[in-house]
Motif scaffolding. Sequence first.
Motif, short mmCIF file in Angstrom:
data_model
loop_
_atom_site.label_atom_id
_atom_site.label_comp_id
_atom_site.label_asym_id
_atom_site.label_seq_id
_atom_site.Cartn_x
_atom_site.Cartn_y
_atom_site.Cartn_z
N TRP A 1 0.76 -1.24 0.00
CA TRP A 1 0.00 0.00 0.00
C TRP A 1 0.80 1.31 0.00
N ASP B 1 -2.49 -5.41 -0.88
CA ASP B 1 -3.42 -4.49 -0.22
C ASP B 1 -4.61 -4.25 -1.14
N ASP B 2 -5.22 -3.10 -1.03
CA ASP B 2 -6.43 -2.77 -1.79
C ASP B 2 -6.16 -2.83 -3.31
N TYR C 1 -6.03 -8.55 1.25
CA TYR C 1 -6.80 -7.45 1.83
C TYR C 1 -8.28 -7.59 1.51
N CYS D 1 -11.77 0.75 0.77
CA CYS D 1 -11.53 2.20 0.84
C CYS D 1 -11.39 2.80 -0.56
N MET D 2 -10.93 2.00 -1.51
CA MET D 2 -10.77 2.51 -2.88
C MET D 2 -11.94 2.12 -3.78
N LYS E 1 -5.67 -8.83 5.97
CA LYS E 1 -5.85 -7.47 6.50
C LYS E 1 -7.29 -7.09 6.23
N ASP F 1 -9.96 -4.39 6.50
CA ASP F 1 -10.15 -2.95 6.66
C ASP F 1 -11.61 -2.65 7.03
N TYR G 1 -11.32 2.93 13.13
CA TYR G 1 -12.61 3.48 12.73
C TYR G 1 -13.46 3.92 13.92
N ARG H 1 -4.69 -2.13 13.51
CA ARG H 1 -4.32 -0.74 13.23
C ARG H 1 -5.09 0.15 14.21
N ASP I 1 -3.33 6.33 8.72
CA ASP I 1 -2.35 5.78 7.77
C ASP I 1 -1.03 6.54 7.79
N MET J 1 2.94 0.70 8.35
CA MET J 1 4.09 0.14 7.63
C MET J 1 5.41 0.89 7.86
C1 GLA Z 1 -7.01 2.31 4.44
C2 GLA Z 1 -5.93 1.55 5.21
C3 GLA Z 1 -4.63 1.57 4.42
C4 GLA Z 1 -4.86 0.95 3.06
C5 GLA Z 1 -5.96 1.68 2.33
C6 GLA Z 1 -6.36 0.99 1.05
O1 GLA Z 1 -6.74 3.67 4.35
O2 GLA Z 1 -5.74 2.11 6.47
O3 GLA Z 1 -3.64 0.87 5.12
O4 GLA Z 1 -5.18 -0.41 3.23
O5 GLA Z 1 -7.16 1.76 3.15
O6 GLA Z 1 -7.40 1.62 0.40
#
Ligand code: GLA
Length: 436
Positions: free
Chosen positions: A34, A79-80, A121, A129-130, A156, A158, A194, A215, A219, A255
């Motif tokens: 990410w 990741d995403d 992810y 998130c995306m 992971k 999210d 969150y 987490r 970020d 990270m």
């Molecule tokens: C959130 C997570 C990040 C990453 C993005 C991906 O912001 O906290 O670590 O995974 O989503 O969209």
Amino acid sequence: MGPLAATWLLAMISLTVALDNGLLKTPPMGWMAWERFRCDVDCKDDPENCIGEGLFRDMADRLAEDGWKELGYEYVIIDDCWMSMLRDEQGRLQPEPSRFPGGIPKLARYIHDRGLKLGIYADMGTHTCMGFPGTTLDKIEIDAQTFASWGVDYLKFDGCNSNAVQQMLGYPLMSKALNATGRPMAYSCSWPVYVGGLPLNVNYTFLGDICHLWRNYYDIQDSWDSLQSIIEWFSNNQDDLQPAAGPGRWNDPDMLIIGNFGLSVDQARSQMALWAIMAAPLIMSNDLRNLDNSARAILQNKMAIAINQDPMGIQGRRLLQEKSHIEVYWRPLSHSASALVFLSRRTDMPYHYRSSLAKLHYDTGNYKAYDVFAGSTAKVLNASTEFSVSINPSGVVMWYVYTEQQSKQMEKLHYQQKKASQFTFHKAKPGHHTVL
Ligand code: GLA
């Protein structure tokens, strides 16, 4: 839902859920896409760096061939932005075929064949998130099964695009669903971020029962400012966060950005040192194909890694914030050893900080202090000996402090390190891993 009902619900769930599959007795180590590669889905114009199977194969090659794996860096984590916008006919998530033409099982095999593990992810909500397909409550079971059938080793999970009630239900449910697959998978929960990251909104005891890591905060970005804000938040809230950590349950300040564009060499050492103190996951997000020697040396520092991976798994704390903008951090380690970090938040010049181990609450007696980044011969200290360390602006001095009795073992390690080539370090098995 009222607070009483919520507490009752959590109590009921916690009776039935405990993710005690023996994984992550020490913080996870590896690489994640990410921070460095974000949501680059343009494999036409940027084939080297886009989120596609080639990137993950490249990183697996580097981890396996450049000495990372032997140091403990073992997870390759997608990741995403890996998904197709559509689930398949059976309702399963699938990767975007143009970017992952071989599918995830083939990539998993590639990674496993190199002695590494695969992470993936997903998002406990309507969309990631995306904006890719989410794992709503009704999809949790099928997604856990799919990941297990693909040979995934780490999830992971999210929390974008979900509400507090869904999170309260979804995070424990996924834990249960992962357990039910019979495949041991590490489970990283973004739930705390969150809901503000702190009690009373977060029940860290419960979280530790259902997740291996979580987490807590925003970020990380590629800058010293971002890194400082994370260190500051974790330290300001250490009374709530530090007791939550232990073998199999870790706070995740995000990270490692060492090797990217935003940190000086001193700042990179500061991240490595603080992540070791905080017992944080050592999950790099950088380009392992293009890493300069100083970043490599910091990330591959055996003593910093050994401190991070100490088997007692006690997270360290900030001990002092001096008016001079020097901060002192401390972590207790196995065999009555400990780690000390002197961090300079100054912006002028190297600062000579004077103290003694007694002032830092050490018992009377004789100690040796090994400078982790200088790698020099250990200083001999009595608890009352006044010492002075020179700390660069935004840099650290990191010590491994041990007692006289340990020094024989230490000398042996020093000797072995000198003799061993860069690539022959073997990580001890979890539970038998000693910090010398
Ligand atoms: C959130 C997570 C990040 C990453 C993005 C991906 O912001 O906290 O670590 O995974 O989503 O969209």
